[in-house]
Every structure is written in C-alpha cells, then in structure tokens.
Motif scaffolding. Structure first.
Motif, PDB file in Angstrom:
ATOM      1  N   HIS A  22       0.835  -1.208   0.000  1.00 13.55           N
ATOM      2  CA  HIS A  22       0.000   0.000   0.000  1.00 13.55           C
ATOM      3  C   HIS A  22       0.870   1.259   0.000  1.00 13.55           C
ATOM      4  O   HIS A  22       0.605   2.212  -0.743  1.00 13.55           O
ATOM      5  CB  HIS A  22      -0.918   0.000   1.221  1.00 13.55           C
ATOM      6  CG  HIS A  22      -1.771   1.219   1.328  1.00 13.55           C
ATOM      7  ND1 HIS A  22      -2.829   1.473   0.472  1.00 13.55           N
ATOM      8  CD2 HIS A  22      -1.709   2.287   2.169  1.00 13.55           C
ATOM      9  CE1 HIS A  22      -3.380   2.629   0.784  1.00 13.55           C
ATOM     10  NE2 HIS A  22      -2.720   3.153   1.809  1.00 13.55           N
ATOM     11  N   ARG A  26       0.935   3.890  -3.193  1.00 14.80           N
ATOM     12  CA  ARG A  26       0.569   5.286  -2.947  1.00 14.80           C
ATOM     13  C   ARG A  26       1.693   6.229  -3.376  1.00 14.80           C
ATOM     14  O   ARG A  26       1.454   7.229  -4.060  1.00 14.80           O
ATOM     15  CB  ARG A  26       0.263   5.468  -1.461  1.00 14.80           C
ATOM     16  CG  ARG A  26      -0.231   6.865  -1.089  1.00 14.80           C
ATOM     17  CD  ARG A  26      -0.286   7.025   0.424  1.00 14.80           C
ATOM     18  NE  ARG A  26       1.059   7.002   0.996  1.00 14.80           N
ATOM     19  CZ  ARG A  26       1.360   6.461   2.174  1.00 14.80           C
ATOM     20  NH1 ARG A  26       0.434   5.867   2.897  1.00 14.80           N
ATOM     21  NH2 ARG A  26       2.607   6.499   2.628  1.00 14.80           N
ATOM     22  N   CYS A  29       2.291   6.132  -7.346  1.00 15.33           N
ATOM     23  CA  CYS A  29       1.249   6.836  -8.085  1.00 15.33           C
ATOM     24  C   CYS A  29       1.323   8.342  -7.847  1.00 15.33           C
ATOM     25  O   CYS A  29       1.042   9.134  -8.751  1.00 15.33           O
ATOM     26  CB  CYS A  29      -0.123   6.295  -7.691  1.00 15.33           C
ATOM     27  SG  CYS A  29      -0.470   4.640  -8.359  1.00 15.33           S
ATOM     28  N   GLU A  35      -3.799  10.106  -7.043  1.00 18.29           N
ATOM     29  CA  GLU A  35      -4.114   9.803  -5.648  1.00 18.29           C
ATOM     30  C   GLU A  35      -4.889   8.497  -5.586  1.00 18.29           C
ATOM     31  O   GLU A  35      -5.885   8.314  -6.297  1.00 18.29           O
ATOM     32  CB  GLU A  35      -4.942  10.936  -5.041  1.00 18.29           C
ATOM     33  CG  GLU A  35      -5.193  10.771  -3.546  1.00 18.29           C
ATOM     34  CD  GLU A  35      -5.883  11.963  -2.931  1.00 18.29           C
ATOM     35  OE1 GLU A  35      -6.451  11.811  -1.838  1.00 18.29           O
ATOM     36  OE2 GLU A  35      -5.867  13.045  -3.565  1.00 18.29           O
ATOM     37  N   ILE A  36      -4.414   7.564  -4.743  1.00 15.43           N
ATOM     38  CA  ILE A  36      -4.984   6.229  -4.670  1.00 15.43           C
ATOM     39  C   ILE A  36      -5.835   6.075  -3.411  1.00 15.43           C
ATOM     40  O   ILE A  36      -5.377   6.357  -2.300  1.00 15.43           O
ATOM     41  CB  ILE A  36      -3.859   5.158  -4.675  1.00 15.43           C
ATOM     42  CG1 ILE A  36      -3.111   5.184  -6.004  1.00 15.43           C
ATOM     43  CG2 ILE A  36      -4.408   3.761  -4.416  1.00 15.43           C
ATOM     44  CD1 ILE A  36      -3.967   4.832  -7.206  1.00 15.43           C
ATOM     45  N   SER A  37      -7.071   5.629  -3.597  1.00 14.52           N
ATOM     46  CA  SER A  37      -7.959   5.382  -2.464  1.00 14.52           C
ATOM     47  C   SER A  37      -7.702   3.982  -1.898  1.00 14.52           C
ATOM     48  O   SER A  37      -7.015   3.150  -2.518  1.00 14.52           O
ATOM     49  CB  SER A  37      -9.418   5.485  -2.908  1.00 14.52           C
ATOM     50  OG  SER A  37      -9.745   4.412  -3.774  1.00 14.52           O
ATOM     51  N   VAL A  38      -8.268   3.717  -0.752  1.00 12.34           N
ATOM     52  CA  VAL A  38      -8.158   2.384  -0.147  1.00 12.34           C
ATOM     53  C   VAL A  38      -8.787   1.344  -1.069  1.00 12.34           C
ATOM     54  O   VAL A  38      -8.260   0.236  -1.238  1.00 12.34           O
ATOM     55  CB  VAL A  38      -8.841   2.369   1.240  1.00 12.34           C
ATOM     56  CG1 VAL A  38      -8.902   0.950   1.796  1.00 12.34           C
ATOM     57  CG2 VAL A  38      -8.104   3.288   2.201  1.00 12.34           C
ATOM     58  N   LYS A  39      -9.899   1.670  -1.680  1.00  9.78           N
ATOM     59  CA  LYS A  39     -10.586   0.752  -2.597  1.00  9.78           C
ATOM     60  C   LYS A  39      -9.703   0.444  -3.806  1.00  9.78           C
ATOM     61  O   LYS A  39      -9.618  -0.715  -4.253  1.00  9.78           O
ATOM     62  CB  LYS A  39     -11.906   1.366  -3.049  1.00  9.78           C
ATOM     63  CG  LYS A  39     -12.726   0.461  -3.956  1.00  9.78           C
ATOM     64  CD  LYS A  39     -14.055   1.122  -4.319  1.00  9.78           C
ATOM     65  CE  LYS A  39     -14.863   0.230  -5.248  1.00  9.78           C
ATOM     66  NZ  LYS A  39     -16.169   0.873  -5.620  1.00  9.78           N
ATOM     67  N   GLU A  40      -9.039   1.460  -4.343  1.00 12.08           N
ATOM     68  CA  GLU A  40      -8.172   1.254  -5.507  1.00 12.08           C
ATOM     69  C   GLU A  40      -6.931   0.454  -5.128  1.00 12.08           C
ATOM     70  O   GLU A  40      -6.440  -0.369  -5.906  1.00 12.08           O
ATOM     71  CB  GLU A  40      -7.804   2.608  -6.111  1.00 12.08           C
ATOM     72  CG  GLU A  40      -8.987   3.276  -6.791  1.00 12.08           C
ATOM     73  CD  GLU A  40      -8.755   4.754  -7.061  1.00 12.08           C
ATOM     74  OE1 GLU A  40      -9.499   5.324  -7.882  1.00 12.08           O
ATOM     75  OE2 GLU A  40      -7.849   5.347  -6.441  1.00 12.08           O
ATOM     76  N   SER A  41      -6.429   0.679  -3.917  1.00 10.41           N
ATOM     77  CA  SER A  41      -5.303  -0.117  -3.426  1.00 10.41           C
ATOM     78  C   SER A  41      -5.701  -1.583  -3.298  1.00 10.41           C
ATOM     79  O   SER A  41      -4.926  -2.482  -3.629  1.00 10.41           O
ATOM     80  CB  SER A  41      -4.829   0.431  -2.082  1.00 10.41           C
ATOM     81  OG  SER A  41      -3.710  -0.296  -1.606  1.00 10.41           O
TER      82      SER A  41
END
Length: 227
Positions: A22, A26, A29, A35-41
C-alpha cells in the motif's frame, strides 16, 4: 522434532507485505499526480495476487508480472500513466517499505544463535536485498535466496534445494520451511521433501490433505520450541 536449519519466507511471515504494498503503490502513483484510495489499493492487491498465483503455476514470468499488473490496474482505472514507469517507481518504493512484524527481529536473533538461517522468497532481488538491509535482519541471515535471481519460484523445489546447499545442509530431516502461504511455502516444502511449518496468525482452517505440514504456529516465537 528439533531443527538446526531454518528456511523462512519473507513476505507476510517476517515482513508486513500488505502494508509495504500500500505504501509503495501510494508513493509511486503520487509521482504521476495520481491519488490512490483504499478501494483502488485493494483492487491492485487483487490483481497482483492473481498474477502471483499464475507465477506459482508457471503460467507467467516474473518480468511479465511486474508490468502486467500495472497494465491491468491502469486499464481498470483509466489511468494515462505509462505502466512501465509505474512499475519501475513501485519497485523502487517497495524496497523502502520495510515493515517488520513485531517478533521477526528477536526470532532471527534467537534462531541464528543456535541454527543456520536462510530467507527463501518469491520476490524481486532489488526489493528483498534493500529491505533486508534496512530491517536489521542481515547479521542473522546466512543466505538470502530470491526467486528472481534463481530463475525459479516456490513451490518449485529447486529454490529450496539451493537454499539447503548454501547452508551446507545435506540432511533434509534437519531442515524446516516456515511460511504463511499454502500454495507457495507449504507446497514448496512438500515438493522439496522438507518439513513445513505453517505460519497461520489468523487461525485459518488447516487443509486435511497436507501431511507435509508438521506443525502450525500462530506467533513467530512459537518456532523456538522446535530448536
């Protein structure tokens, strides 16, 4: 069952790979303004895990895996960033993501005082060497055996056999392979005819058809009963 030679998995056994993954995703990217969300991670993790299972089955090379995971991820999110550039940035950041599990350092210190120790990992050489350097584990590891360097990955028995050779172990009965993965670590133990000790901190159900798993531990320090 007392062992004098220990082969330890790295990711999710000694190192918290999920946390490192993670962090690296993050940071990589962010270099491209993404910007990476928790869902995208979580989506990336799912894509990556599926490709590593393919690697274990011999259906993809590690070099192809490193790029394909970001091609799939970029396509899924509609990212314009070059997957090759993302992959390169990710690997660089992954090596800096050194997150040891709580008992890892003290375990290796205790094991190395009495036994020979190798880390046997399916991973990228650059990443694993850098994390080992940052972790403080290096003085307590006699051999680091990385799939990228060896050209074979767990569960292929050859990577286990090479680790045993480097530790000067001719008697497999003296050795144990420790790891969290049934399909990688414990299958490698079976294929190489060494005892497998399953690190199972979550208490997952143990397969009924796994006689090569001679013990199951919930905490790393539980290994010391076998020394």
């Amino acid at each position: 069952m007392k062992k004098t030679v220990w082969l330890l998995d790295a990711d999710m056994t000694l190192f918290d790979f999920e946390k490192a993954e993670h962090f690296a995703l993050r940071e990589a990217c962010a270099r491209f303004g993404i910007e990476i969300s928790v869902k995208e991670s979580a989506l990336y993790h799912e894509i990556n895990e599926a490709l590593w299972r393919k690697l274990e089955r011999g259906e993809i090379t590690q070099a192809a895996l490193q790029i394909q995971r970001f091609e799939t991820f970029a396509d899924a999110l509609g990212l314009s960033a070059d997957p090759h550039a993302l992959a390169e940035a990710f690997v660089a950041q992954l090596g800096e993501g050194c997150f040891l599990f709580e008992q890892a350092l003290s375990l290796l210190q205790n094991l190395h005082a009495r036994c020979r120790v190798a880390i046997v990992t399916n991973g990228i050489t650059q990443v694993q060497k850098r994390r080992l350097q940052l972790s403080g584990l290096s003085p307590y590891v006699d051999a680091l055996v990385v799939s990228q360097e060896e050209g074979v990955s767990k569960p292929d028995p050859r990577i286990v056999e090479r680790a045993l050779e480097r530790l000067g172990c001719a008697d497999r009965a003296q050795a144990a392979l420790v790891g969290d993965s049934l399909t990688s670590d414990m299958a490698a133990a079976r294929n190489a005819r060494v005892d497998g000790i399953w690190y199972n901190p979550k208490g997952l159900p143990r397969p009924a058809d796994a006689p090569h798993i001679v013990a199951e531990i919930r905490q790393l320090h539980d290994l010391m009963q076998f020394v």
